[in-house]
Design a protein around this motif. Structure first.
Motif, PDB file in Angstrom:
ATOM      1  N   LYS A   1     -11.965   4.702   9.727  1.00 32.76           N
ATOM      2  CA  LYS A   1     -11.364   3.405  10.068  1.00 32.76           C
ATOM      3  C   LYS A   1     -11.051   2.616   8.796  1.00 32.76           C
ATOM      4  N   GLU A   2     -11.993   2.628   7.831  1.00 31.95           N
ATOM      5  CA  GLU A   2     -11.770   1.928   6.559  1.00 31.95           C
ATOM      6  C   GLU A   2     -10.554   2.510   5.849  1.00 31.95           C
ATOM      7  N   ARG A   3     -10.451   3.836   5.856  1.00 26.33           N
ATOM      8  CA  ARG A   3      -9.311   4.497   5.222  1.00 26.33           C
ATOM      9  C   ARG A   3      -8.004   4.115   5.910  1.00 26.33           C
ATOM     10  N   ASP A   4      -8.018   4.112   7.240  1.00 26.47           N
ATOM     11  CA  ASP A   4      -6.805   3.775   7.990  1.00 26.47           C
ATOM     12  C   ASP A   4      -6.360   2.341   7.713  1.00 26.47           C
ATOM     13  N   ASP A   5      -7.323   1.438   7.591  1.00 22.25           N
ATOM     14  CA  ASP A   5      -6.990   0.035   7.305  1.00 22.25           C
ATOM     15  C   ASP A   5      -6.336  -0.097   5.924  1.00 22.25           C
ATOM     16  N   ILE A   6      -6.892   0.627   4.931  1.00 19.30           N
ATOM     17  CA  ILE A   6      -6.329   0.577   3.579  1.00 19.30           C
ATOM     18  C   ILE A   6      -4.935   1.185   3.565  1.00 19.30           C
ATOM     19  N   PHE A   7      -4.775   2.307   4.277  1.00 25.95           N
ATOM     20  CA  PHE A   7      -3.465   2.957   4.317  1.00 25.95           C
ATOM     21  C   PHE A   7      -2.420   2.043   4.952  1.00 25.95           C
ATOM     22  N   ARG A   8      -2.800   1.403   6.072  1.00 21.64           N
ATOM     23  CA  ARG A   8      -1.857   0.485   6.725  1.00 21.64           C
ATOM     24  C   ARG A   8      -1.508  -0.689   5.807  1.00 21.64           C
ATOM     25  N   GLY A   9      -2.514  -1.161   5.043  1.00 17.64           N
ATOM     26  CA  GLY A   9      -2.263  -2.250   4.105  1.00 17.64           C
ATOM     27  C   GLY A   9      -1.294  -1.832   3.019  1.00 17.64           C
ATOM     28  N   TYR A  10      -1.468  -0.609   2.508  1.00 17.92           N
ATOM     29  CA  TYR A  10      -0.564  -0.084   1.480  1.00 17.92           C
ATOM     30  C   TYR A  10       0.859   0.046   2.031  1.00 17.92           C
ATOM     31  N   ARG A  11       0.958   0.593   3.237  1.00 15.37           N
ATOM     32  CA  ARG A  11       2.274   0.782   3.840  1.00 15.37           C
ATOM     33  C   ARG A  11       2.977  -0.554   4.061  1.00 15.37           C
ATOM     34  N   THR A  12       2.228  -1.552   4.514  1.00 21.48           N
ATOM     35  CA  THR A  12       2.801  -2.889   4.725  1.00 21.48           C
ATOM     36  C   THR A  12       3.261  -3.506   3.409  1.00 21.48           C
ATOM     37  N   ALA A  13       2.450  -3.299   2.353  1.00 18.12           N
ATOM     38  CA  ALA A  13       2.798  -3.838   1.042  1.00 18.12           C
ATOM     39  C   ALA A  13       4.082  -3.218   0.504  1.00 18.12           C
ATOM     40  N   VAL A  14       4.211  -1.902   0.659  1.00 21.62           N
ATOM     41  CA  VAL A  14       5.422  -1.217   0.197  1.00 21.62           C
ATOM     42  C   VAL A  14       6.636  -1.730   0.967  1.00 21.62           C
ATOM     43  N   LYS A  15       6.489  -1.844   2.278  1.00 22.66           N
ATOM     44  CA  LYS A  15       7.599  -2.318   3.106  1.00 22.66           C
ATOM     45  C   LYS A  15       8.012  -3.733   2.724  1.00 22.66           C
ATOM     46  N   GLY A  16       7.028  -4.550   2.394  1.00 23.72           N
ATOM     47  CA  GLY A  16       7.324  -5.922   2.008  1.00 23.72           C
ATOM     48  C   GLY A  16       8.118  -6.020   0.722  1.00 23.72           C
ATOM     49  N   HIS A  17       7.977  -5.027  -0.164  1.00 22.81           N
ATOM     50  CA  HIS A  17       8.687  -5.045  -1.445  1.00 22.81           C
ATOM     51  C   HIS A  17      10.102  -4.475  -1.341  1.00 22.81           C
ATOM     52  N   LEU A  18      10.483  -3.958  -0.172  1.00 18.45           N
ATOM     53  CA  LEU A  18      11.834  -3.406  -0.030  1.00 18.45           C
ATOM     54  C   LEU A  18      12.905  -4.476  -0.251  1.00 18.45           C
ATOM     55  N   HIS A  19      12.535  -5.727  -0.019  1.00 18.70           N
ATOM     56  CA  HIS A  19      13.478  -6.832  -0.213  1.00 18.70           C
ATOM     57  C   HIS A  19      13.020  -7.725  -1.373  1.00 18.70           C
ATOM     58  N   ALA A  20      12.458  -7.070  -2.398  1.00 17.71           N
ATOM     59  CA  ALA A  20      11.990  -7.798  -3.582  1.00 17.71           C
ATOM     60  C   ALA A  20      13.161  -8.504  -4.273  1.00 17.71           C
ATOM     61  N   PRO A  21      12.885  -9.580  -5.002  1.00 16.03           N
ATOM     62  CA  PRO A  21      13.954 -10.373  -5.637  1.00 16.03           C
ATOM     63  C   PRO A  21      14.664  -9.666  -6.779  1.00 16.03           C
TER      64      PRO A  21
ATOM     65  N   GLY B   1       2.319  -3.533  -8.517  1.00 18.66           N
ATOM     66  CA  GLY B   1       0.942  -4.003  -8.445  1.00 18.66           C
ATOM     67  C   GLY B   1       0.144  -3.374  -7.312  1.00 18.66           C
ATOM     68  N   LEU B   2       0.444  -2.115  -6.991  1.00 17.60           N
ATOM     69  CA  LEU B   2      -0.203  -1.436  -5.857  1.00 17.60           C
ATOM     70  C   LEU B   2      -1.302  -0.473  -6.284  1.00 17.60           C
ATOM     71  N   LYS B   3      -1.676  -0.513  -7.570  1.00 19.07           N
ATOM     72  CA  LYS B   3      -2.701   0.403  -8.056  1.00 19.07           C
ATOM     73  C   LYS B   3      -4.041   0.230  -7.330  1.00 19.07           C
ATOM     74  N   PRO B   4      -4.473  -1.018  -7.020  1.00 22.52           N
ATOM     75  CA  PRO B   4      -5.739  -1.179  -6.273  1.00 22.52           C
ATOM     76  C   PRO B   4      -5.721  -0.462  -4.926  1.00 22.52           C
ATOM     77  N   TYR B   5      -4.564  -0.468  -4.248  1.00 26.70           N
ATOM     78  CA  TYR B   5      -4.442   0.250  -2.981  1.00 26.70           C
ATOM     79  C   TYR B   5      -4.611   1.759  -3.197  1.00 26.70           C
ATOM     80  N   ALA B   6      -3.933   2.290  -4.204  1.00 25.65           N
ATOM     81  CA  ALA B   6      -3.975   3.728  -4.476  1.00 25.65           C
ATOM     82  C   ALA B   6      -5.396   4.171  -4.813  1.00 25.65           C
ATOM     83  N   GLU B   7      -6.072   3.378  -5.658  1.00 18.61           N
ATOM     84  CA  GLU B   7      -7.432   3.730  -6.058  1.00 18.61           C
ATOM     85  C   GLU B   7      -8.404   3.652  -4.876  1.00 18.61           C
TER      86      GLU B   7
END
Length: 410
Positions: free
Chosen positions: A80-100, A152-158
């Protein structure tokens, strides 16, 4: 000398039965003996059957414990902890698709495509998810290190890599000292049940030989028919051929004996005999593995390459063995057949849900989780377009006719 016409209970080699088959056999015998009127009216036999009932109950207790793992709760928590982190990473990546900035948007696009390529579903089978996340994190640390750093997604990857490692370790240590001790106690419980069973059988046979007013005929007929069925359907294994079994000479050692590796069921023979056909293409099994999925569910993975990037998986339950399943209908017997290639699910069909059925096909499997022996037969199955939410959305056909010995991972 004339053969005796007295009916007696025949013999069966009990050690040949798997734990599940042994318990079911004993449970059925004990219940039939207990309800028999002749048994009830014969004190010595009734006492022996009572002892058998107690032994079966004890065996059942340890059989249930043997299927549990002391790591189950801890594994579920880490998953469950892993799934939560993975979902957080995926959401973060998606959020950057429209980066400035263009540079950040392009980096996000690379990582988003990377996620789509791996097609990781947090609800997928544990070992499969663990393997895919392991490779995904490795890519993030090497191939996509620049994009990860820029966003800035290194914390997610680690964090994802660390918790995935914990899940991997828990998966490999499920069979711990406690489970081994339980297995030992289960063997003793089986032996006690066998002794109680033999004692009851000997008493019934003795009573019949000596002579009694009580009629044991119906009970003896049932028990002998049951023994016959187990010998023919449960304990029988495919006979070995006298020839080379259709195997490549390279599969023999210098002395002409089979090399010690899992038997993949005659793959390499003519298509009309054994094999797997997917969309008309013949597949060669290089490795077969049986693993536990969840609770009482297991799966047989038939790999078509050493890396496991292409495989056909059959998910099953023990009670579904030797039953013909109509793949076009829902049923109360759990089964799943899925085909993965290059990290993506090509098709997925199961016994539940209206939109994950086949348009045609039947499934028959007989898989022993103890020895690893397996047999799978699928008549030409047809998967329709857009078959549910899982798959590539295209129509597919597949057929399976295979038996062999898989590596059992507990």
């Amino acid at each position: 000398m004339e053969k005796s016409s007295i009916k007696q209970i025949g013999s069966i080699h009990l050690p040949s039965l798997t734990n599940d088959a042994h318990f079911i056999y004993m449970k059925n015998v004990e219940e039939r003996m207990e309800e028999n009127e002749a048994v009830k009216a014969t004190a010595s036999v009734k006492t022996a059957v009572g002892a058998l009932k107690a032994a079966v109950a004890e065996e059942d207790k340890y059989l249930v414990l043997s299927k549990k793992s002391s790591h189950t709760k801890q594994l579920a928590a880490k998953d469950k902890e892993r799934d939560d982190i993975f979902r957080g990473y995926r959401t973060a990546v998606k959020g950057h698709l429209h980066a400035p900035t263009k540079e950040m948007a392009e980096a996000a696009a690379d990582l988003w495509q990377h996620l789509k390529d791996y097609n990781i579903d947090p609800d997928m089978q544990l070992e499969r998810e663990t393997s895919r996340i392991m490779n995904l994190v490795d890519d993030l640390e090497k191939k996509y290190a620049a994009q990860v750093t820029l966003l800035g997604l290194k914390p997610y990857a680690e964090a994802l890599g660390a918790v995935n490692k914990m899940v991997e370790e828990l998966l490999t240590t499920r069979t711990d000292d406690r489970s081994k001790q339980i297995a030992g106690v289960l063997r003793k419980a089986r032996a006690a049940t066998d002794e109680a069973y033999q004692n009851a059988v000997r008493l019934i046979n003795a009573v019949v030989v000596v002579g009694t007013e009580k009629d044991f005929t119906a009970l003896i007929d049932f028990l002998n028919e049951n023994i016959k069925r187990y010998k023919e359907q449960v304990m029988t294994r495919p006979k070995k051929k006298d020839n080379n079994d259709g195997k490549n000479p390279k599969d023999k050692d210098k002395k002409g004996k089979d090399k010690k590796k899992p038997d993949t069921g005659g793959i390499g023979q003519e298509p009309g005999e054994k094999g797997i056909l997917i969309d008309g293409v013949r597949k060669t099994v290089v490795k077969a593995t049986i693993m536990k999925y969840v609770d009482d569910k297991y799966f047989l993975a038939l790999q078509f390459d050493a890396a496991g990037k292409e495989m056909l998986c059959v998910y099953f339950v023990a009670e579904g063995n030797k039953r013909v399943n109509d793949m076009t209908r829902e049923s109360d017997v759990y089964w799943v057949v899925s085909y993965d290639k290059d990290g993506s699910c090509v098709f997925f069909t199961t016994n539940v849900g209206k939109d994950q059925k086949c348009k045609a096909g039947t499934l028959l499997y007989d898989i022993d989780m103890e020895s690893g022996r397996y047999r799978v037969d699928v008549t030409t199955a047809q998967v329709g377009k857009s078959n549910g939410k899982t798959g590539d959305g295209n129509a597919h056909t597949f057929a399976v006719r295979i038996d062999g010995t898989a590596e059992v991972k507990k």
